[in-house]
Design an enzyme around this catalytic site. Structure first.
Site, PDB file in Angstrom:
ATOM      1  N   GLY A   1       5.591   7.378  -6.892  1.00 34.56           N
ATOM      2  CA  GLY A   1       6.305   6.799  -8.040  1.00 34.56           C
ATOM      3  C   GLY A   1       5.567   5.604  -8.611  1.00 34.56           C
TER       4      GLY A   1
ATOM      5  NE  ARG B   1      -1.265   0.353  -9.306  1.00 38.03           N
ATOM      6  CZ  ARG B   1      -2.540   0.449  -9.405  1.00 38.03           C
ATOM      7  NH1 ARG B   1      -3.237  -0.567  -9.749  1.00 38.03           N
ATOM      8  NH2 ARG B   1      -3.131   1.585  -9.156  1.00 38.03           N
TER       9      ARG B   1
ATOM     10  CE  LYS C   1      -3.018   1.896 -13.296  1.00 38.64           C
ATOM     11  NZ  LYS C   1      -4.013   2.951 -13.525  1.00 38.64           N
TER      12      LYS C   1
ATOM     13  CG  ASP D   1       0.137  -6.825  -5.399  1.00 36.43           C
ATOM     14  OD1 ASP D   1       0.046  -5.698  -5.932  1.00 36.43           O
ATOM     15  OD2 ASP D   1      -0.822  -7.619  -5.327  1.00 36.43           O
ATOM     16  N   GLY D   2       2.593  -4.584  -6.728  1.00 31.79           N
ATOM     17  CA  GLY D   2       2.935  -4.200  -8.098  1.00 31.79           C
ATOM     18  C   GLY D   2       2.001  -4.761  -9.154  1.00 31.79           C
TER      19      GLY D   2
ATOM     20  CG  ASP E   1      -0.729  10.628  -6.904  1.00 34.11           C
ATOM     21  OD1 ASP E   1      -1.418  11.353  -6.185  1.00 34.11           O
ATOM     22  OD2 ASP E   1      -0.908   9.406  -7.017  1.00 34.11           O
TER      23      ASP E   1
ATOM     24  CG  ASP F   1      -3.282   7.045 -12.448  1.00 36.12           C
ATOM     25  OD1 ASP F   1      -2.997   6.147 -13.250  1.00 36.12           O
ATOM     26  OD2 ASP F   1      -2.472   7.493 -11.628  1.00 36.12           O
TER      27      ASP F   1
END
Ligand code: AMP
Ligand code: MG
Length: 487
Positions: A86, A89, A109, A121-122, A248, A258
């Site tokens: 999911g 971040r 992002k 930590d996102g 993903d 990505d």
């Protein structure tokens, strides 16, 4: 700033996402904004100055109509299934509809933790943000279907990786963020009904012409396979290594997504890997078609409950579609390679000519990008560019003879062919040594080299005075080149 958000995923797909909120950042500062893309999207940024853009594109100020969400997905990472990934971040700000009717996700992002962050930590560091910005824009300029980059904002906060880095947020634009892993998540945890809903939404959004197919889910599989064959053939044709083709990271729209440990090949080697975490070379340049096939088999598995619900006998048809991927891919690949070699007609021996070329390029360690430009130069009567790439002038004489004999069987003049080739074989790519230098400089506060490289990779085809250095291979002491997923 007016986005006129129209959030179809939020409206139609309750249960497929979680609400999200950006972290607060001390000192957002605009690093880059893609005005051309904003215009293509029909965004009205008339009144927005750099400060306002920095607040909006770091999530500090929520634009009217935004409904920030984190999407749920799973995925096979390096072959192993992770049932719960999911957006850890990232958050989807909302969807915009461009003047031509095309719908796009606007995603932040590096915007802070979400319910899917697990131990992360996102956040994102400036290097990976500017890398994704530049490489995705280069891919777009090369004509490769890809997510785009609208903005990069420094957050003013530090992000701890192997050491502390300045933090940043990337605004990514995608025709959607639905991934193979999205299907896998709902297939694994919820079953047929959810997969059907996701498939139907995907068809409405991306491929509305499939809605009336006898089995729309089977038609979706067929179409997604088609797009992936095209995408990966295009990657190979420009010497691109994605680096982390986990399921993903496979968008069902067929856009490249990505950009982590990705890179363009310089000296050709089929086993080129640039990712520090890909020790076994699973995602090496030459393995990308097989991995795409494997990923599409996982997609088919996730879709099977939906396919079966419409017509049980179509499960066999789905299997046949997956089995046919190598041939389908090979046809796309041969088409791309013919264009790179200036050939317009198909001949039975083309595959052998192409295979022999790759063997020879590898044997002589030629620069992948410059080689194809050297071929067009040869057609114009210039031998020097080619000879400068080869260990000795006659190193590829055998293959060159075969290619020229093959060209002679077609009609156009060499000049016409050379021009065609220069329209598909880029001169300027994001060279690894240039990109690394630009990112190192940006990290210390000087964006000028990054901005200049961005200008260069946005105009990859025509030779420009003053850009000579950008077309040169890395110096011999550069490398082996490694990029880090440490995003
Ligand atoms: P990636 O390798 O970038 O495709 O990410 C794989 C998964 O890890 C996704 O679910 C990401 O959201 C998550 N992830 C990666 N980096 C972070 C981070 N710094 N914080 C939270 N989640 C992350
Ligand atoms: Mg990812």
């Amino acid at each position: 700033m007016d986005f006129s958000f129209d959030n179809s995923f939020q409206r139609e797909m309750a249960g497929f996402y979680a609400p999200a909120e950006a972290a607060s950042f001390p000192a957002p500062e605009l690093l880059a904004f893609n005005h051309a893309l904003a215009q293509r999207l029909g965004l009205d940024c008339g009144q927005a100055d750099a400060e306002a853009l920095a607040r909006i594109f770091s999530g500090q100020q929520l634009a009217e109509g935004a409904a920030p969400l984190a999407l749920a997905y799973a995925g096979h990472q390096f072959g192993h299934f992770s049932p719960q990934l999911g957006d850890g971040r990232a958050l989807l700000l909302g969807e915009v509809v461009a003047p031509d009717g095309a719908r796009f996700d606007i995603q932040l992002k590096g915007s802070g933790p979400t319910v899917f962050s697990r131990n992360g930590d996102g956040k994102a560091a400036i290097g990976p943000v500017l890398r994704e910005y530049l490489v995705s824009e280069a891919m777009a300029a090369l004509g490769v279907p890809t997510t785009r980059s609208l903005a990069a904002v420094a957050t003013g906060a530090r992000v701890l990786r192997e050491r502390a880095h300045p933090g940043a947020v990337l605004t990514r634009v995608a025709s959607s963020h639905i991934r193979v892993g999205t299907f896998q998540f709902f297939a694994a945890h919820f079953g047929a009904e959810h997969v059907v809903r996701l498939s139907e939404y995907s068809i409405r959004r991306h491929f509305p012409d499939l809605a009336d197919a006898p089995n729309p889910h089977l038609a979706l599989l067929d179409r997604v396979i088609d797009r992936q064959c095209d995408l990966v053939a295009h990657w190979l044709a420009v010497g691109f290594v994605h680096g982390v083709m986990n399921t993903d990271n496979v968008a069902i729209s067929g856009e490249a997504i990505d950009y982590g440990p990705c890179a363009f090949i310089d000296r050709f080697a089929a086993n080129s890997v640039f990712s520090s975490i890909d020790a076994n070379g699973r995602y090496a340049y030459g393995r990308q078609p097989q991995i795409m096939h494997w990923n599409m088999a996982r997609f088919a598995e996730a879709l099977l409950p939906a396919i079966h619900a419409v017509a049980p006998e179509d499960v066999e048809a789905a299997k046949a579609l997956v089995d046919a991927i190598p041939d389908r891919f090979a046809a796309r690949w041969r088409d791309r390679m013919r264009a790179k070699l200036g050939l317009t007609q198909a001949e039975a021996d083309d595959a052998a000519l192409i295979d022999a070329l790759f063997g020879a390029m590898e044997e002589h360690g030629v620069d992948f990008t410059l080689f194809f430009r050297a071929l067009s130069a040869l057609l114009r009567g210039e031998r020097a560019p080619l000879e400068s790439l080869l260990p000795r002038p006659d190193a590829m004489a055998g293959w060159l003879g075969d290619w020229q004999a093959r060209l002679a069987r077609e009609g156009d003049t060499p000049g016409v062919r050379a021009a065609m080739m220069d329209g598909v074989n880029p001169l300027y790519i994001p060279r690894n040594h240039r990109l690394e230098a630009a990112l190192a400089s940006a990290e210390t506060g000087n964006l000028a080299p990054w901005l200049e490289l961005l200008d260069v990779v946005r105009a990859p085809w025509a030779e420009r005075a003053g850009w000579e250095e950008y077309a040169r291979p890395a110096p011999p002491d550069f490398g082996p080149y490694m990029t880090f997923c440490g995003t």
